[in-house]
Design a protein around this motif. Sequence first.
Motif, PDB file in Angstrom:
ATOM      1  N   UNK A 111       0.846  -1.192   0.000  1.00 55.94           N
ATOM      2  CA  UNK A 111       0.000   0.000   0.000  1.00 55.94           C
ATOM      3  C   UNK A 111       0.885   1.247   0.000  1.00 55.94           C
ATOM      4  N   UNK A 112       0.370   2.356  -0.514  1.00 51.08           N
ATOM      5  CA  UNK A 112       1.200   3.578  -0.546  1.00 51.08           C
ATOM      6  C   UNK A 112       1.583   4.084   0.837  1.00 51.08           C
ATOM      7  N   UNK A 123      -9.887   3.840   8.212  1.00 44.02           N
ATOM      8  CA  UNK A 123     -10.276   2.428   8.329  1.00 44.02           C
ATOM      9  C   UNK A 123      -9.352   1.561   7.488  1.00 44.02           C
ATOM     10  N   UNK A 124      -9.003   2.041   6.282  1.00 41.55           N
ATOM     11  CA  UNK A 124      -8.071   1.302   5.433  1.00 41.55           C
ATOM     12  C   UNK A 124      -6.734   1.094   6.136  1.00 41.55           C
ATOM     13  N   UNK A 125      -6.215   2.160   6.755  1.00 41.27           N
ATOM     14  CA  UNK A 125      -4.931   2.070   7.429  1.00 41.27           C
ATOM     15  C   UNK A 125      -4.993   1.102   8.597  1.00 41.27           C
ATOM     16  N   UNK A 126      -6.088   1.125   9.369  1.00 39.66           N
ATOM     17  CA  UNK A 126      -6.242   0.217  10.502  1.00 39.66           C
ATOM     18  C   UNK A 126      -6.308  -1.226  10.036  1.00 39.66           C
ATOM     19  N   UNK A 154      -3.604  -4.311  10.884  1.00 41.96           N
ATOM     20  CA  UNK A 154      -4.011  -5.614  11.410  1.00 41.96           C
ATOM     21  C   UNK A 154      -3.528  -6.742  10.512  1.00 41.96           C
ATOM     22  N   UNK A 155      -3.562  -6.520   9.194  1.00 44.42           N
ATOM     23  CA  UNK A 155      -3.082  -7.532   8.248  1.00 44.42           C
ATOM     24  C   UNK A 155      -1.578  -7.745   8.398  1.00 44.42           C
TER      25      UNK A 155
END
Length: 452
Positions: free
Chosen positions: A38-39, A357-360, A364-365
């Motif tokens: 991810x960027x 939410x994407x960053x969180x 977690x991933x």
Amino acid sequence: MSVFCGVECVLFLGCSRWAWKRCTHVGSDDSETWPSATPDEFEPVPRLCRLILAIYETDLRNPQCPPDGGYRINPDWVLKHADYEQTLGRSPPYLIYADHDRKEIVMAIRGLNLVKDSDYKLLLDNRLGMQMFDGGYVHHGLLKSAVWLLNEESETLKRVWEQTGREYQLILAGHSLGSGVAALMAVVLVNHRDSLGGIPRHKIRCYALAPARCMSLNLAVKYADVIHSIVLQDDFLPRTATPLEDIFKSIFCLPCLIFLVCLRDTFIPEGRKLKDPRRLYAPGRMYHIVERKFCRCGRFPPEVRTAIPVDGRFEHIVLSCNATSDHGIIWIERESEKALGIMRENKSETITVPPKIQKLERLQTIEKEHKDALQKAISLNIPHAVPAAGEPIEIDETETEAAEADNGDSPKARPELSSRGTNWDELVQKLFKRSESGKLILNKESDTPQIQ
């Protein structure tokens, strides 16, 4: 006669199959199954490349060879710019930079200088299985350089971190030779965070660009939450398990060396490689920048793949004319900048959920991938693999007090010692004991408490 003809045919077919597989193996095959990065997680890479390039300048206010767009740094925020005269040959030149815009304290270390004997001495100061550390093996010369740097600059880093409200992240970055020094600095710091003002583990990050193989597989996986390695396509250095000292002794016949290593590694079973605890690997989480495809000419828009591989961790040499050029920090900076721009464009076009939410979800991933990699290392019986990331190494208080008594020190003298600053050589020495043969043995092999 027919039997001999049959044997010759089988031998010819076997050699042809091997030659076809080796010649058609391209760098992108190593990360074919990895997900895209991810960027947000890849964003620091291009600017850290520029910061490492800035070390080569003698005057940052009047740069001679800046990259496209310049270095994009504020010269007033450079805390120290050390050259070879200041490092006394103990480490490559480095730069300490306080990025107040991003709330980061960055220590960048340059790569190998082919005309400096001191850099070669760091590489040559190692033998297979010479140096144990934290339950694994590391490159002896690079560890000594990392400890020397910590002795020199830990007080500066601690002071700046405390003056900035203990909010800044500590970023260690290095290229080639410097990547190994930076990675081992990160390992030592993570285990002794209290000696740097109690900085949390999640605020320590290391970016190893064109990484050297400097630690055993169990350590490479264990510290994947802290260390991030960036590899450009066909780069030879992360792929060859030949000791660094042998690689750079043969630097002027590098293509011949790469071919011979490729031929040798073909006949070593994968399981045997994984079971050798002395075998060194590129450290941490891997980011692979892919820009060329099989039987295609030219460079394609780069993409970045990431994973924490355990088996198949860049184990195959790529017979490519770009194997050495992909090692250059200039090309890594250019392609990482392009890749980051493409990732940002794709993200803006496909965004469906709020960025927070994407960053969180990504965090977690990443945490789950690290735990899965640690578990896989255990399932593959990797020597000294641990089930979870450890806490700082504990020193046996009884042994410490006994040593102080032998030296005439008392417990009351401890605050006075700490006020002089941390001696990182002593901290590293406390992790080991000497056997009767004179070899260094990790205290884990005795009854001294270790990382949990």
